[in-house]
Write a protein that holds these residues in place. Structure first.
Motif, mmCIF file in Angstrom:
data_model
loop_
_atom_site.group_PDB
_atom_site.id
_atom_site.type_symbol
_atom_site.label_atom_id
_atom_site.label_comp_id
_atom_site.label_asym_id
_atom_site.label_seq_id
_atom_site.Cartn_x
_atom_site.Cartn_y
_atom_site.Cartn_z
ATOM 1 N N ARG A 182 -24.416 -11.009 106.600
ATOM 2 C CA ARG A 182 -25.033 -12.334 106.597
ATOM 3 C C ARG A 182 -24.007 -13.461 106.682
ATOM 4 N N SER A 183 -22.782 -13.182 106.232
ATOM 5 C CA SER A 183 -21.783 -14.259 106.210
ATOM 6 C C SER A 183 -21.304 -14.598 107.613
ATOM 7 N N ALA A 184 -21.558 -13.704 108.580
ATOM 8 C CA ALA A 184 -21.115 -13.906 109.962
ATOM 9 C C ALA A 184 -19.596 -13.976 110.105
ATOM 10 N N LYS A 185 -18.866 -13.561 109.078
ATOM 11 C CA LYS A 185 -17.411 -13.466 109.212
ATOM 12 C C LYS A 185 -17.099 -12.141 109.906
ATOM 13 N N GLN A 228 -19.343 -6.551 90.566
ATOM 14 C CA GLN A 228 -17.930 -6.843 90.855
ATOM 15 C C GLN A 228 -17.690 -6.931 92.356
ATOM 16 N N MET A 229 -18.311 -5.983 93.091
ATOM 17 C CA MET A 229 -18.081 -5.977 94.532
ATOM 18 C C MET A 229 -18.698 -7.193 95.196
ATOM 19 N N ARG A 230 -19.840 -7.620 94.665
ATOM 20 C CA ARG A 230 -20.464 -8.834 95.220
ATOM 21 C C ARG A 230 -19.538 -10.022 95.024
ATOM 22 N N GLU A 231 -18.948 -10.069 93.834
ATOM 23 C CA GLU A 231 -18.004 -11.138 93.507
ATOM 24 C C GLU A 231 -16.818 -11.099 94.473
ATOM 25 N N VAL A 264 -23.333 -4.416 99.688
ATOM 26 C CA VAL A 264 -22.247 -5.356 99.978
ATOM 27 C C VAL A 264 -22.152 -5.586 101.485
ATOM 28 N N ALA A 265 -22.397 -4.528 102.280
ATOM 29 C CA ALA A 265 -22.367 -4.671 103.738
ATOM 30 C C ALA A 265 -23.397 -5.708 104.194
#
Length: 444
Positions: free
Chosen positions: A113-116, A75-78, A107-108
């Motif tokens: 990796r998203s660089a946001k 769920q957290m990944r989603e 999740v961290a």
């Protein structure tokens, strides 16, 4: 300078870390739910927050509260994926009492990796002395400094917000120059949003396919029509694996909020074969609350059995269920046959113009004086409302300030009456109008 889009901050975190407490603390009483708007989600999926001179939309990506550890992680990944897709800044929330949990670390990694930009928040720190050592443990997540807060006691929120707003405006500058109309195509899944864009683009510009989650991110399609350029923002991509209805609905609302936020005009697509539903009202409410111009496109009109009353009956139904937006324009189209899509372009041009129309102050005050003469303002306990002056302060949507002797006396219905008088003179078809009532003490 164009008007900047309001940044979106998405909250990600395990169940029970205090997301809704944070929402309530930040949104306070100014929660964005409009009282007289039927069908708008009452749960706090999003709220408007102001800090210093910045305002942003806070979105809770969380869904249902599952019980097993691996479900929580998936769920957290989603949630994290929704946040990465839609947000400008991600607020990652943890809980000092539960400590650092394996799911947090996984999740961290995704967020890193998203660089946001990610702001790490450690909640439930109701005593800095007692918990500071535990807070430092969260440095191990590798996503920057943990901010110790207590959402329940409203402690530490200022420093956290300072960091959140420090990330705004780093990417927005080039968007300011862009004055092409931006149109968000919104609506329930499978009403034909992508088909409309494809048809309007005249070629398959938006990739539509049935692989789950193909169109992850809202895809912007630039289209030239009659020498003018338009940007269409698509919120398709709701063919998701999850069977859970609440999840899907929340996902749809999050996506709609973020697309509508970036747009000037929302085209709400309704399936003619299904008729207008509560879910349509919910989506329409988002555009209405955010002051966007609205066009209701009734799609698949070719598939409806018609007689000479059909259009009127359907229109009546739409007006009934979407009664909070009588200003919205309605067009009947078919993406399949291409029927009346040129009418949709014309309507976009009209409402776009109305959404950014300015009316001279002199004219407004004439209209107001006439309105007051025709229908006396309300009074209460012998005190009568007086309207001194009206002026337009901004556009998108057209926003007016009315100076009165007593704000309490300016009832919603009288404001609506003034609005109708202004609309009678200028039309303003397709756009909401916003009124701010200011008090000016009588010194005469």
């Amino acid at each position: 300078m164009g008007k900047r889009k309001k940044p979106i901050v998405a909250v990600v975190g395990r169940p029970n870390v205090g997301k809704s407490t944070l929402f309530n603390a930040l949104a306070g009483e100014r929660i964005s739910i409009v009282k007289d708007t039927p069908g708008i989600t009452r749960d706090r999926i999003y709220a408007d927050v102001s800090w210093l001179d910045m305002s942003f939309t806070l979105i809770d990506t969380g869904g249902i509260e599952p019980d097993s550890k691996d479900i929580i992680l998936s769920q957290m990944r989603e949630q994290a994926q929704i946040a990465i897709d839609t947000a400008d800044v991600i607020l990652f929330m943890t809980d000092v009492k539960q400590g650092l949990v394996d799911a947090d670390a996984k999740v961290a990694d995704m967020l890193r990796r998203s660089a946001k930009p990610v702001v790490l928040v450690v909640n439930k720190v109701d005593s800095f002395e007692k918990y500071m050592a535990d807070v430092y443990e969260f440095y191990n997540l590798g996503i920057g400094d943990p901010h110790a807060v207590s959402a329940a006691n409203k402690m530490g929120l200022g420093d956290m917000l300072d960091e959140v707003v420090s990330y705004f405006g780093q990417t927005e500058d080039e968007e300011d120059e862009d004055d092409r109309p931006k149109i968000a195509i919104v609506g329930k899944p499978n009403v034909g949003k992508s088909s409309i864009i494809n048809r309007m683009a005249g070629e398959n510009r938006v990739i539509v396919s049935d692989i789950a989650g193909t169109t992850r991110d809202a895809i912007d399609t630039e289209i030239k029509y009659n020498g003018k350029e338009y940007v269409f923002i698509d919120t398709a991509g709701l063919r998701r694996k999850n069977k859970v209805k609440e999840e899907l609905e929340r996902y749809m609302i999050v996506r709609t909020v973020s697309a509508v936020e970036r747009a000037d005009i929302a085209v709400l697509v309704i399936d003619a074969t299904e008729g207008v539903t509560e879910q349509d009202a919910k989506i329409a409410g988002i555009a209405h609350e955010r002051g966007k111009a609205v066009i209701i496109a009734v799609n698949k009109w070719d598939a409806v059995e018609k007689d000479n009353r059909t259009v009127n009956e359907f229109t009546k139904k739409v007006r009934e269920i979407l009664s909070f937006m009588p200003y919205a324009e309605i067009v009947f189209i078919s993406a399949v046959t291409g029927q009346r899509l040129n009418k949709l372009y014309e309507t976009i041009d009209i409402v776009s113009e109305n959404h950014s129309m300015r009316v001279a102050t002199g004219v407004l005050n004439e209209i107001m004086a006439e309105a007051v003469a025709m229908q006396q303002p309300p009074s209460d306990k012998g005190k009568r409302l007086r309207l001194y002056y009206i002026t337009q302060v901004s556009v998108k949507p057209p926003t007016f300030v009315i100076f009165v002797n007593d704000r309490e006396l300016m009832h919603f219905s009288y404001t609506r009456y003034i609005e109708n008088q202004i609309r009678e003179s200028f039309g303003f078809r397709g756009t909401p109008l916003k009124f701010i009532i200011r008090e000016r003490k009588e010194n005469k």
